[in-house]
Design an enzyme around this catalytic site. Structure first.
Site, PDB file in Angstrom:
ATOM      1  N   ASP A   1       0.774  -1.235   0.000  1.00  0.00           N
ATOM      2  CA  ASP A   1       0.000   0.000   0.000  1.00  0.00           C
ATOM      3  C   ASP A   1       0.806   1.286   0.000  1.00  0.00           C
ATOM      4  OD1 ASP A   1       1.090   0.030   2.525  1.00  0.00           O
ATOM      5  OD2 ASP A   1      -0.705  -0.724   3.512  1.00  0.00           O
TER       6      ASP A   1
ATOM      7  N   GLU B   1       0.111  -9.117  -1.065  1.00  0.00           N
ATOM      8  CA  GLU B   1      -0.531  -8.573   0.153  1.00  0.00           C
ATOM      9  C   GLU B   1      -1.774  -7.754  -0.236  1.00  0.00           C
ATOM     10  OE1 GLU B   1       0.784  -5.491   3.245  1.00  0.00           O
ATOM     11  OE2 GLU B   1       1.737  -7.273   4.027  1.00  0.00           O
TER      12      GLU B   1
ATOM     13  N   GLU C   1      -2.248   5.085   2.791  1.00  0.00           N
ATOM     14  CA  GLU C   1      -2.153   3.661   2.420  1.00  0.00           C
ATOM     15  C   GLU C   1      -3.492   3.029   2.054  1.00  0.00           C
ATOM     16  OE1 GLU C   1      -0.695   5.016   5.075  1.00  0.00           O
ATOM     17  OE2 GLU C   1       1.446   4.818   4.691  1.00  0.00           O
TER      18      GLU C   1
ATOM     19  N   HIS D   1       5.990   5.818  12.956  1.00  0.00           N
ATOM     20  CA  HIS D   1       6.359   6.593  11.763  1.00  0.00           C
ATOM     21  C   HIS D   1       5.188   7.102  10.930  1.00  0.00           C
ATOM     22  CE1 HIS D   1       5.241   3.718   8.612  1.00  0.00           C
ATOM     23  NE2 HIS D   1       5.575   2.784   9.470  1.00  0.00           N
TER      24      HIS D   1
ATOM     25  N   ARG E   1       2.387   8.671   8.681  1.00  0.00           N
ATOM     26  CA  ARG E   1       2.150  10.063   8.268  1.00  0.00           C
ATOM     27  C   ARG E   1       1.020  10.726   9.041  1.00  0.00           C
ATOM     28  NH1 ARG E   1       4.917   9.861   3.612  1.00  0.00           N
ATOM     29  NH2 ARG E   1       5.422  11.866   2.652  1.00  0.00           N
TER      30      ARG E   1
ATOM     31  N   HIS F   1      12.768   5.587  12.912  1.00  0.00           N
ATOM     32  CA  HIS F   1      12.629   5.831  11.471  1.00  0.00           C
ATOM     33  C   HIS F   1      13.492   7.028  11.084  1.00  0.00           C
ATOM     34  CE1 HIS F   1      10.641   6.830   7.687  1.00  0.00           C
ATOM     35  NE2 HIS F   1       9.999   5.667   7.725  1.00  0.00           N
TER      36      HIS F   1
HETATM   37  C1  UD1 Z   1       6.580   5.116   3.756  1.00  0.00           C
HETATM   38  C2  UD1 Z   1       5.208   4.687   3.253  1.00  0.00           C
HETATM   39  C3  UD1 Z   1       4.441   3.974   4.357  1.00  0.00           C
HETATM   40  C4  UD1 Z   1       5.268   2.867   4.995  1.00  0.00           C
HETATM   41  C5  UD1 Z   1       6.619   3.414   5.421  1.00  0.00           C
HETATM   42  C6  UD1 Z   1       7.491   2.306   5.946  1.00  0.00           C
HETATM   43  C7  UD1 Z   1       4.102   6.129   1.612  1.00  0.00           C
HETATM   44  C8  UD1 Z   1       3.362   7.377   1.382  1.00  0.00           C
HETATM   45  N1  UD1 Z   1       4.451   5.852   2.874  1.00  0.00           N
HETATM   46  O1  UD1 Z   1       6.345   6.107   4.746  1.00  0.00           O
HETATM   47  O2  UD1 Z   1       3.261   3.415   3.817  1.00  0.00           O
HETATM   48  O3  UD1 Z   1       4.580   2.389   6.122  1.00  0.00           O
HETATM   49  O4  UD1 Z   1       7.266   4.015   4.278  1.00  0.00           O
HETATM   50  O5  UD1 Z   1       8.576   2.796   6.669  1.00  0.00           O
HETATM   51  O6  UD1 Z   1       4.380   5.404   0.694  1.00  0.00           O
HETATM   52  N2  UD1 Z   1      14.029   8.787   5.035  1.00  0.00           N
HETATM   53  C9  UD1 Z   1      15.401   8.736   4.934  1.00  0.00           C
HETATM   54  N3  UD1 Z   1      15.974   7.532   4.578  1.00  0.00           N
HETATM   55  C10 UD1 Z   1      15.266   6.410   4.352  1.00  0.00           C
HETATM   56  C11 UD1 Z   1      13.873   6.467   4.468  1.00  0.00           C
HETATM   57  C12 UD1 Z   1      13.265   7.664   4.792  1.00  0.00           C
HETATM   58  O7  UD1 Z   1      16.093   9.714   5.137  1.00  0.00           O
HETATM   59  O8  UD1 Z   1      15.850   5.366   4.053  1.00  0.00           O
HETATM   60  C13 UD1 Z   1      13.385  10.067   5.406  1.00  0.00           C
HETATM   61  C14 UD1 Z   1      13.386  11.082   4.243  1.00  0.00           C
HETATM   62  O9  UD1 Z   1      13.566  12.375   4.781  1.00  0.00           O
HETATM   63  C15 UD1 Z   1      11.958  10.941   3.701  1.00  0.00           C
HETATM   64  C16 UD1 Z   1      11.182  10.669   4.987  1.00  0.00           C
HETATM   65  O10 UD1 Z   1      12.026   9.835   5.763  1.00  0.00           O
HETATM   66  O11 UD1 Z   1      11.560  12.112   3.036  1.00  0.00           O
HETATM   67  C17 UD1 Z   1       9.834  10.023   4.805  1.00  0.00           C
HETATM   68  O12 UD1 Z   1       9.889   8.912   3.904  1.00  0.00           O
HETATM   69  P1  UD1 Z   1       8.572   8.524   3.055  1.00  0.00           P
HETATM   70  O13 UD1 Z   1       8.871   7.312   2.231  1.00  0.00           O
HETATM   71  O14 UD1 Z   1       8.048   9.711   2.360  1.00  0.00           O
HETATM   72  O15 UD1 Z   1       7.499   8.198   4.164  1.00  0.00           O
HETATM   73  P2  UD1 Z   1       7.475   7.075   5.282  1.00  0.00           P
HETATM   74  O16 UD1 Z   1       6.894   7.686   6.505  1.00  0.00           O
HETATM   75  O17 UD1 Z   1       8.772   6.398   5.346  1.00  0.00           O
HETATM   76  N1  UDP Z   2      11.995  -3.180  10.887  1.00  0.00           N
HETATM   77  C1  UDP Z   2      13.365  -3.317  10.701  1.00  0.00           C
HETATM   78  N2  UDP Z   2      14.218  -2.473  11.371  1.00  0.00           N
HETATM   79  C2  UDP Z   2      13.759  -1.497  12.191  1.00  0.00           C
HETATM   80  C3  UDP Z   2      12.351  -1.346  12.362  1.00  0.00           C
HETATM   81  C4  UDP Z   2      11.497  -2.202  11.664  1.00  0.00           C
HETATM   82  O1  UDP Z   2      13.814  -4.199   9.979  1.00  0.00           O
HETATM   83  O2  UDP Z   2      14.589  -0.759  12.751  1.00  0.00           O
HETATM   84  C5  UDP Z   2      11.087  -4.082  10.138  1.00  0.00           C
HETATM   85  C6  UDP Z   2      10.013  -4.796  10.925  1.00  0.00           C
HETATM   86  O3  UDP Z   2      10.462  -6.045  11.408  1.00  0.00           O
HETATM   87  C7  UDP Z   2       8.906  -4.974   9.881  1.00  0.00           C
HETATM   88  C8  UDP Z   2       9.070  -3.778   8.986  1.00  0.00           C
HETATM   89  O4  UDP Z   2      10.375  -3.260   9.235  1.00  0.00           O
HETATM   90  O5  UDP Z   2       9.167  -6.127   9.092  1.00  0.00           O
HETATM   91  C9  UDP Z   2       8.041  -2.718   9.281  1.00  0.00           C
HETATM   92  O6  UDP Z   2       8.364  -1.570   8.563  1.00  0.00           O
HETATM   93  P1  UDP Z   2       7.738  -0.162   8.874  1.00  0.00           P
HETATM   94  O7  UDP Z   2       7.255  -0.118  10.286  1.00  0.00           O
HETATM   95  O8  UDP Z   2       8.740   0.848   8.428  1.00  0.00           O
HETATM   96  O9  UDP Z   2       6.543  -0.072   7.831  1.00  0.00           O
HETATM   97  P2  UDP Z   2       5.033  -0.591   7.832  1.00  0.00           P
HETATM   98  O10 UDP Z   2       5.034  -2.043   8.082  1.00  0.00           O
HETATM   99  O11 UDP Z   2       4.308   0.211   8.874  1.00  0.00           O
HETATM  100  O12 UDP Z   2       4.552  -0.235   6.468  1.00  0.00           O
END
Ligand code: UD1
Ligand code: UDP
Length: 369
Positions: A97, A119, A133, A206, A208, A239
């Site tokens: 999602d 999924e 999502e 984490h 949004r 995160h």
């Molecule tokens: C995204 C997904 C969410 C998922 C989550 C898992 C969308 C809109 N959201 O949200 O569904 O649950 O990933 O973690 O698709 N950043 C870094 N390095 C990284 C990753 C993120 O610096 O490796 C920082 C960046 O500043 C980025 C911010 O985190 O702009 C947010 O990342 P983003 O992918 O937009 O949203 P998530 O909250 O991670």
């Molecule tokens: N996870 C990880 N390292 C971390 C935190 C989470 O490998 O420091 C794994 C966790 O076991 C799960 C997945 O990341 O498999 C969940 O990811 P996240 O919470 O970022 O996204 P969501 O599942 O909410 O989309």
């Protein structure tokens, strides 16, 4: 000629759930497996790719600090067209999602390339929770030709929405496949040495829709409970979102009962989950993992698309108000009976063979797409 299966993903959880499938598909001689990452995440994605030894064929590298939904959507849409036109896959697999998932499916629709949704069928039916999502997965559901549902309930949602029954396969969740190999008995980590004999609380946050006040509420509740329970220690792999980091630093930065650490490898994450006393999270994936270890999870969200874990008794949806989180966190620490009610190992999400099933369907059932 081999059938070309292209997998597209971009964030940590997608990678954790798609890499085991990549490795299974690569074993199949009748399939050519191509991996494209959007790079919606960077460090958190690369960490998983390395763990599973997956080297992408294409990397759109779209991540920007503080990216908006517009940035992610336009960034992917602009770059993925050329990749799809170059590869000409017979089918594209997307996961779950995220915005990577939605935009990739949309691009495939524009180019009339069949999409398989891994999924599929999770629902809250509130498009603002989780945001964005719930919209993303419903939109992919309109486009997808193959639907790999993790549970019977997910299948039922798709049937109720009018999807053709022959397009839906209940496979289990691929994360359960990964978990067969991650949790080990002889496991050590310096953070667990720091915890010692204390009860360990595992925290992640984490989402949004929780950025801002809800996240401050969570952290304040956690801080109050830790202050009142000096025998408890918390580990919080945070995160990389700078907004999350700032809020955690403001509310928890000087609390010496909590270690806020960089994201940990999935191998460590599963072993931490398996050893914690309880977990507080707004994550989706962790709600699937913790029930397998019988670890109570307080889900700091207003809705969940994973009611199977709530029904199994391991998950409790506590919302995002400081008082409710404080109340339930305290209850589980102080009341053995309440704790015991939740601490039952159950695995409603599969038997660890989801990847094989999906690969079999792609190999054998392909002509019926
Ligand atoms: C995204 C997904 C969410 C998922 C989550 C898992 C969308 C809109 N959201 O949200 O569904 O649950 O990933 O973690 O698709 N950043 C870094 N390095 C990284 C990753 C993120 O610096 O490796 C920082 C960046 O500043 C980025 C911010 O985190 O702009 C947010 O990342 P983003 O992918 O937009 O949203 P998530 O909250 O991670
Ligand atoms: N996870 C990880 N390292 C971390 C935190 C989470 O490998 O420091 C794994 C966790 O076991 C799960 C997945 O990341 O498999 C969940 O990811 P996240 O919470 O970022 O996204 P969501 O599942 O909410 O989309």
């Amino acid at each position: 000629m081999k059938k070309k299966v292209m997998l597209v993903f971009g964030t940590r959880p997608e990678a954790i759930k798609m890499c085991p499938l990549v490795n299974e598909l690569k074993k199949r001689e009748t399939l050519e497996t191509i991996v494209c990452v959007t790079g919606q995440h960077r460090q958190m994605l690369d960490q998983v790719l390395e763990t599973f030894n997956v080297i992408p064929d294409y990397d759109l590298a779209i991540m920007k600090q503080g990216q908006t939904l517009f940035d992610i959507t336009t960034g992917i849409l602009e770059k993925i067209k050329a990749v799809l036109e170059n590869v000409k896959p017979d089918i594209v697999l997307v996961h779950g999602d995220t915005t990577t998932t939605f935009v990739t499916a949309l691009a495939c629709f524009y180019l009339q390339i069949p999409v398989g949704h891994v999924e599929a069928g999770l629902r809250t039916y509130n498009i603002y929770s989780p945001y964005p999502e719930e919209f993303n997965r419903q939109a992919v559901g309109i486009i997808s030709k193959y639907n790999f549902a993790p549970t019977e309930l997910a299948k039922k949602h798709l049937l109720d929405e009018g999807k053709d029954a022959t397009s839906i396969y209940v496979t289990g969740n691929t994360v359960i496949d990964a978990m067969q190999h991650t949790v080990i008995a002889d496991y050590h980590h310096p953070e667990l040495d720091w915890v010692g004999d204390s009860r360990m609380i595992f925290i992640t946050a984490h989402r949004r829709e929780n950025l801002g006040q809800p996240m401050h509420n969570m952290f304040r509740a956690i801080r109050r409970v830790l202050n009142e329970h000096p025998d408890v220690k918390a580990i919080y792999p945070i995160h990389m979102n700078p907004i999350v980091r700032k809020a955690a630093d403001e509310e928890l930065g000087d609390c010496n009962q909590i270690h806020i650490i960089d994201p940990i490898e999935v191998f460590d994450c599963h072993n931490f989950e398996a050893r914690c006393f309880l977990c507080l999270t707004d994550s989706g994936g962790i709600q699937e993992e913790c029930p397998s270890y019988g670890k109570p999870v307080l889900v700091m969200r207003d809705t969940t698309e994973r009611p199977e874990g709530v029904d199994a008794g391991t998950l409790k949806l506590v919302g995002t108000s400081e008082e409710k989180i404080y109340e339930w966190f305290t209850k589980l620490l102080d009341n053995e009976e309440e704790y015991a009610k939740m601490a039952h190992a159950a695995n409603p999400y599969g038997d660890g063979h989801a990847c094989e099933r999906i690969a079999d369907i792609l190999e054998k059932g392909y002509t019926s797409i």
